[in-house]
Write a protein that holds these residues in place. Structure first.
Motif, PDB file in Angstrom:
ATOM      1  N   ASP A   4      43.582  37.334  36.977  1.00  0.00           N
ATOM      2  CA  ASP A   4      42.254  37.921  36.743  1.00  0.00           C
ATOM      3  C   ASP A   4      41.561  37.280  35.548  1.00  0.00           C
ATOM      4  N   THR A   5      42.308  37.035  34.493  1.00  0.00           N
ATOM      5  CA  THR A   5      41.745  36.403  33.296  1.00  0.00           C
ATOM      6  C   THR A   5      41.298  34.984  33.603  1.00  0.00           C
ATOM      7  N   LEU A   8      38.066  35.123  35.455  1.00  0.00           N
ATOM      8  CA  LEU A   8      36.998  35.513  34.545  1.00  0.00           C
ATOM      9  C   LEU A   8      36.534  34.304  33.729  1.00  0.00           C
TER      10      LEU A   8
END
Length: 95
Positions: A4-5, A8
């Motif tokens: 997820d990071t 992002l």
């Protein structure tokens, strides 16, 4: 770093590249004291647009996918015109 990071970061990178095109255009216009669209504007549009398209595909956002996909067609076409038909004495691409 989790998945997820990483995504992002990809999204923010794409937005940063896409937004940088306005800075490039503004600086080129200030330098020439007239409104110009330098060649680098189209490169930033393409690199930012591709990155944002990849991000939007990952997010499965059809509105974002359509918007970036259609924009990329226009950016590539404009870059084609700039490279195919350069204007003599025009240094607006020097930003």
């Amino acid at each position: 770093m989790d998945n997820d990071t990483l995504w992002l970061i990809v999204g923010f990178l794409g937005q940063g590249l896409f937004s940088a095109r306005f800075l490039v255009q503004w600086l080129a216009s200030e330098r020439q004291k007239r409104s110009v669209i330098p060649t680098m504007f189209w490169y930033f549009s393409i690199f930012g647009g591709v990155t944002l398209l990849v991000y939007s595909i990952h997010k499965q956002d059809p509105v974002f996918i359509l918007g970036q996909g259609m924009g990329l067609l226009i950016y590539f076409r404009n870059l084609y015109f700039v490279l195919r038909h350069p204007r003599a004495g025009d240094d607006s691409g020097q930003a």
